[in-house]
Design a protein around this motif. Structure first.
Motif, short mmCIF file in Angstrom:
data_model
loop_
_atom_site.label_atom_id
_atom_site.label_comp_id
_atom_site.label_asym_id
_atom_site.label_seq_id
_atom_site.Cartn_x
_atom_site.Cartn_y
_atom_site.Cartn_z
N CYS B 173 -62.72 17.69 67.18
CA CYS B 173 -61.31 17.76 66.75
C CYS B 173 -61.09 18.88 65.85
O CYS B 173 -59.83 19.37 66.02
N TYR B 174 -62.17 19.68 65.20
CA TYR B 174 -61.63 20.85 64.61
C TYR B 174 -60.80 21.82 65.32
O TYR B 174 -60.00 22.40 65.03
N VAL B 175 -61.74 21.89 66.56
CA VAL B 175 -61.43 22.94 67.40
C VAL B 175 -60.09 22.84 68.11
O VAL B 175 -59.03 23.22 68.32
N THR B 176 -60.14 21.32 68.48
CA THR B 176 -58.86 20.90 69.69
C THR B 176 -57.61 20.59 68.85
O THR B 176 -56.54 20.73 69.30
N VAL B 177 -57.79 19.87 67.63
CA VAL B 177 -56.37 19.35 66.95
C VAL B 177 -56.42 20.14 65.47
O VAL B 177 -55.28 20.53 65.46
N ALA B 178 -57.50 20.17 64.71
CA ALA B 178 -57.15 20.75 63.28
C ALA B 178 -56.61 22.23 63.29
O ALA B 178 -55.63 22.60 62.70
N ARG B 179 -57.58 23.13 63.89
CA ARG B 179 -57.43 24.53 63.90
C ARG B 179 -55.94 24.84 64.36
O ARG B 179 -55.24 25.51 63.76
N PRO B 180 -55.36 24.29 65.70
CA PRO B 180 -54.10 24.71 66.29
C PRO B 180 -52.98 24.14 65.21
O PRO B 180 -52.02 24.69 64.97
N ALA B 181 -53.26 22.93 64.73
CA ALA B 181 -52.20 22.38 63.83
C ALA B 181 -52.02 23.27 62.48
O ALA B 181 -51.04 23.51 62.14
N VAL B 182 -53.21 23.78 62.07
CA VAL B 182 -53.18 24.75 60.88
C VAL B 182 -52.37 25.89 61.19
O VAL B 182 -51.50 26.63 60.53
N ALA B 183 -52.91 26.44 62.26
CA ALA B 183 -52.26 27.68 63.05
C ALA B 183 -50.66 27.73 63.18
O ALA B 183 -49.87 28.31 62.73
N ARG B 184 -50.15 26.40 63.62
CA ARG B 184 -48.69 25.88 63.68
C ARG B 184 -48.03 25.96 62.59
O ARG B 184 -46.96 26.70 62.37
N LEU B 186 -48.86 27.41 59.69
CA LEU B 186 -48.72 28.84 59.30
C LEU B 186 -47.87 29.80 59.72
O LEU B 186 -46.74 30.41 59.14
N ARG B 187 -47.83 29.46 61.16
CA ARG B 187 -46.57 30.05 61.89
C ARG B 187 -45.18 29.63 61.35
O ARG B 187 -44.17 30.43 61.29
#
Lengths: 124, 191
Positions: B173-184, B186-187
Motif C-alpha cells: 500500500c505504500y507503493v500503490t496508495v501512500a506514495r501517490p497520495a503524498v505526491a499528489r 505535494l503537487r
C-alpha cells in the motif's frame, strides 16, 4: 413381625441374568460380572458389618446404596430390597441394626449359593 | 463418540462399559469422580456417563468441574441415578447435567439417551462452525457482528478479541496508495 431374614422366592431372578446376557451380547461377560459381583459384595458386606461395629451409620448406608444397585443389576431382588432398607433406615446402635445386617448376611449367602451353582453350569 | 464412564460400583461399571462399547462407542472408565476428573482434564471426552452418588468427588461435583472450564468444547453429561433420586433432578440440572438415567439402567433407554447426546453434540458443532464463519462485505470489507451491525475490520477485531491495533502501512500500500497520495498532496501545495 415378619422375619427380615426370611427370603421369599428365588434369590436371583434368572430373567434379569438372561437380560444382561442379551444386553451385552456376551454370555461370558455375565459369568465375569457374577464373579466381580460375588467378590465385591463379600467385601462390601464385611465392610458394612465393620462400619456398624464402629458405629458409623453414614458409612453403612453408603455401602448399602451400592449393594442395592449392584444386587438389582444382577437380579438379586431380595438383597437389593434389604440394601434399600439399610440405606434408608439403618442407625448404628438401634434396636434393629443388628437384625437388619444379619438379614443382609443371610440373604447374601443365599444369593452366593445360587450364583455359584449357576457358575458351575447348573441353571436350577 | 468418545464416552467416559464413571461408576464406583464395579458391576455397574463393567456392564455400562460393555453395553456402550457394543453400541459402537469408544469407552474410557473411571472408578470414582477424582479419577474421572484426572482423565477428563488430560483428554476431555464429549460424552460423560457418570454415577451420581460416589465418595469424595460425586457426579454433581464432576459435572460442576466440567462446566467450570472456560471456553471448552461442549461436554454432554448424563447422570446415573437410583430410581428414587427423581426428586433431586433440579440439583442435577443446576450442576450442569444434560440428562438422567435410572439405575439399574435399561439398555434401550441408554441407547436412546446416547443417540440424543450425539444429536445435540452434532448441532453444537454445527453452531460453532457457523459462528466461525464471518460475513464480510465483498466491497468495503466491513464485517457483520453477531448483533447485526456492520463493523470496520479494526472495530471488529478490537471488540471481539483482546488484540490492540496500531495503524501502519504495508509495503504494497505504500507503493500503490501512500506514495501517490503524498505526491499528489505535494503537487497541490505547489499550485
Amino acid at each position: 413381625v415378619s422375619d427380615p431374614a426370611a427370603g421369599h422366592g428365588d434369590a436371583v431372578d434368572e430373567k434379569a441374568l438372561a437380560a444382561l446376557a442379551e444386553m451385552t451380547g456376551d454370555a461370558a461377560l455375565v459369568t465375569e460380572l457374577i464373579d466381580v459381583y460375588l467378590t465385591d459384595t463379600a467385601e462390601r458386606v464385611a465392610a458394612m458389618r465393620e462400619a456398624a461395629t464402629r458405629g458409623d451409620t453414614r458409612a453403612v448406608r453408603r455401602l448399602a446404596h451400592t449393594l442395592r444397585g449392584s444386587s438389582a443389576t444382577i437380579g438379586a431382588r431380595e438383597l437389593a430390597m434389604l440394601g434399600a432398607r439399610v440405606e434408608q433406615t439403618f442407625t448404628a446402635g438401634s434396636a434393629d441394626a443388628r437384625t437388619l445386617l444379619e438379614a443382609v448376611v443371610v440373604e447374601f449367602d443365599r444369593v452366593r449359593a445360587r450364583l455359584l451353582r449357576r457358575q458351575k453350569g447348573d441353571p436350577a | 463418540v468418545k464416552v467416559l464412564v464413571v461408576d464406583d460400583d464395579p458391576v455397574s461399571r463393567m456392564l455400562l462399559k460393555a453395553t456402550v462399547v457394543r453400541l459402537g462407542h469408544e469407552v474410557t472408565v473411571a472408578e470414582n469422580g477424582a479419577e474421572a476428573w484426572r482423565l477428563f482434564s488430560a483428554a476431555p471426552s464429549p460424552l460423560v456417563l457418570t454415577d451420581w452418588m460416589m465418595d469424595d468427588v460425586d457426579g454433581l461435583e464432576l459435572c460442576r468441574r466440567i462446566r467450570a472450564r472456560p471456553s471448552a468444547p461442549y461436554t454432554y453429561v448424563i447422570l446415573l441415578t437410583a430410581k428414587d433420586a427423581r426428586a433431586h433432578y433440579v440439583q442435577g440440572i443446576e450442576a450442569g447435567a444434560d440428562d438422567f438415567l435410572g439405575k439399574p439402567f435399561d439398555h434401550d433407554l441408554l441407547a436412546a439417551r446416547i443417540h440424543v447426546a450425539q444429536r445435540i453434540l452434532g448441532l453444537r458443532d454445527h453452531v460453532e462452525h457457523l459462528e466461525r464463519l464471518l460475513p464480510i462485505c465483498m466491497y468495503c470489507k466491513k464485517i457483520r457482528n453477531p448483533d447485526e451491525r456492520w463493523l470496520r475490520v479494526e472495530e471488529f477485531i478490537t471488540t471481539r478479541t483482546s488484540e490492540q491495533l496500531t495503524h501502519g502501512i504495508c509495503p504494497d500500500c505504500y507503493v500503490t496508495v501512500a506514495r501517490p497520495a503524498v505526491a499528489r498532496a505535494l503537487r497541490d501545495r505547489q499550485r
